[in-house]
Design a protein around this motif. Structure first.
Motif, mmCIF file in Angstrom:
data_model
loop_
_atom_site.group_PDB
_atom_site.id
_atom_site.type_symbol
_atom_site.label_atom_id
_atom_site.label_comp_id
_atom_site.label_asym_id
_atom_site.label_seq_id
_atom_site.Cartn_x
_atom_site.Cartn_y
_atom_site.Cartn_z
ATOM 1 N N ALA A 74 -14.315 -1.958 -22.600
ATOM 2 C CA ALA A 74 -14.273 -1.676 -24.045
ATOM 3 C C ALA A 74 -15.339 -2.507 -24.743
ATOM 4 O O ALA A 74 -15.358 -3.727 -24.603
ATOM 5 N N ASP A 75 -16.210 -1.824 -25.470
ATOM 6 C CA ASP A 75 -17.256 -2.534 -26.198
ATOM 7 C C ASP A 75 -17.378 -1.957 -27.602
ATOM 8 O O ASP A 75 -17.777 -0.799 -27.771
ATOM 9 N N PRO A 76 -17.058 -2.744 -28.619
ATOM 10 C CA PRO A 76 -17.211 -2.252 -29.994
ATOM 11 C C PRO A 76 -18.665 -2.171 -30.445
ATOM 12 O O PRO A 76 -18.933 -1.669 -31.532
ATOM 13 N N GLU A 77 -19.593 -2.664 -29.587
ATOM 14 C CA GLU A 77 -21.027 -2.655 -29.893
ATOM 15 C C GLU A 77 -21.284 -3.293 -31.255
ATOM 16 O O GLU A 77 -21.862 -2.689 -32.158
ATOM 17 N N CYS A 78 -20.837 -4.522 -31.346
ATOM 18 C CA CYS A 78 -20.922 -5.253 -32.608
ATOM 19 C C CYS A 78 -21.605 -6.606 -32.433
ATOM 20 O O CYS A 78 -21.601 -7.178 -31.339
ATOM 21 N N PHE A 108 -23.378 -13.906 -31.970
ATOM 22 C CA PHE A 108 -23.295 -13.436 -30.585
ATOM 23 C C PHE A 108 -23.028 -11.939 -30.586
ATOM 24 O O PHE A 108 -22.759 -11.338 -31.627
ATOM 25 N N ASP A 109 -23.145 -11.346 -29.402
ATOM 26 C CA ASP A 109 -23.195 -9.896 -29.249
ATOM 27 C C ASP A 109 -22.096 -9.453 -28.297
ATOM 28 O O ASP A 109 -22.005 -9.944 -27.166
ATOM 29 N N SER A 110 -21.262 -8.510 -28.740
ATOM 30 C CA SER A 110 -20.157 -8.036 -27.897
ATOM 31 C C SER A 110 -20.644 -7.281 -26.665
ATOM 32 O O SER A 110 -19.890 -7.136 -25.700
ATOM 33 N N SER A 111 -21.885 -6.793 -26.694
ATOM 34 C CA SER A 111 -22.395 -5.971 -25.598
ATOM 35 C C SER A 111 -23.062 -6.784 -24.484
ATOM 36 O O SER A 111 -23.570 -6.203 -23.539
ATOM 37 N N ARG A 112 -23.049 -8.100 -24.605
ATOM 38 C CA ARG A 112 -23.657 -8.964 -23.605
ATOM 39 C C ARG A 112 -22.633 -10.021 -23.196
ATOM 40 O O ARG A 112 -21.883 -10.526 -24.042
#
Length: 342
Positions: A74-78, A108-112
């Motif tokens: 699950a990634d909110p891409e935020c 920080f980045d939710s996709s990394r």
């Protein structure tokens, strides 16, 4: 903000698992483990503003890990911008690592993948990648780096987040849309400032952020009777004409806005039973009215009542009012006040 988690509502064995489940839904899925303790203390409050979410967190001694597997799940891409209010925080992402102190900001980045070690309190604003009008490649440079959040442009964002947490107002859907716009303008301005890409900020966002900077400056100097239009314009390196135009876009003038804020703060103090012993003149001077006769005239012009009568009614000492006497509506009458001071 709505409280969605309090460790006091769970048993010692279940508190951390409940935190993981609730933050997975409210923020993003991450793994947790305690450090140096067998019990978890924490609290989470959230305010949803459409695509933007603001969270207030307190937590006790844990390690947080977001793995590639969790990202695929699950990634909110935020992006998340965190303001550290207290405690110790270490953040590692994209080969950067920073030890954050109280009063600092990090993104920080939710996709990394990332890893944190945390103990303390923070305020977090979360928003989709797509809404930030800045180059993604440049933003990656900022990940897991610390930036000042106690003063300057970062302090403006921190003040906004703090007010959102402390404000108990119920917002309408239209309020939420406006607050989401304001928060994104602030975040965009802060990130562009540290990237030295101010020219990339859309003109409308720059104007809205400037208005917030100016009004925040005024509120910090509200008690200074020498606060003038010229001084405000000079402090923000803009012309007096530009300053007037900025407030006209919000349907008011600089002087009227200052006067309304001063009156509002005076009203709050006059209605506060804990300040009942303070002379009215002292309250007026605290908020920029050094001459009692001027304050009395201005107050009567706003409310059709004297400050002492207002205090008596607000504190339940009037002849026809109880303790719950409703305060006069400042906005409806502020324009009637004589406009003699900047």
């Amino acid at each position: 903000m709505e409280k969605v988690y309090d460790s006091a509502d769970f048993g010692a064995r279940d508190a951390l698992d409940a935190w993981a489940a609730i933050t997975a839904d409210a923020v993003m899925p991450t793994g947790f483990e305690l450090i140096g303790t067998d019990t978890f203390d924490g609290c989470l409050k959230v305010a949803s503003l459409g695509a933007v979410q603001i969270s207030a967190m307190s937590y006790h001694s844990f390690r947080c890990l977001r793995t590639p597997k969790l990202i695929r799940k699950a990634d909110p891409e935020c992006f998340q911008v965190a303001f550290m209010r207290s405690g110790r925080h270490v953040l590692e992402q994209d080969r950067n690592q920073t030890a954050l102190r109280s009063g600092e900001i990090a993104i920080f980045d939710s996709s990394r993948p990332f890893e944190t070690w945390a103990d303390g309190e923070s305020l977090l604003i979360q928003f989709p990648h797509a809404v930030l009008p800045l180059p993604a490649s440049r933003i990656r440079w900022m990940l897991a780096r610390s930036f000042p959040g106690a003063k300057g442009i970062g302090g403006l964002l921190a003040d906004f987040l703090t007010r959102m947490e402390e404000d108990g107002s119920d917002y309408t859907p239209q309020d939420s849309i406006r607050l989401a716009t304001v928060s994104l303008d602030l975040v965009t301005t802060v990130i562009a400032h540290y990237l030295e890409r101010d020219s990339d900020v859309p003109p409308d966002s720059r104007q809205r952020a400037l208005y917030l900077r100016v009004t925040s400056y005024i509120l910090r100097h509200l008690g200074d009777p020498a606060l003038t239009v010229d001084a405000i314009a000079a402090a923000h390196h803009i012309s007096v004409r530009s300053l007037h135009r900025l407030f006209q876009q919000h349907g008011t003038s600089v002087r009227v806005w200052i006067r309304a804020q001063r009156m509002e703060h005076c009203c709050r103090d006059l209605a506060d039973p804990m300040k009942r012993h303070q002379p009215i003149a002292a309250i007026a001077a605290r908020w920029g009215f050094p001459r009692p006769p001027d304050f009395t005239r201005a107050f009567r012009a706003c409310y059709d009542i004297t400050p002492s009568e207002y205090r008596d009614r607000a504190c339940g000492h009037g002849t026809d009012s109880g303790p719950q006497h409703e305060r006069p509506v400042l906005e409806a009458r502020a324009s009637r006040a004589p406009d003699r001071r900047g």
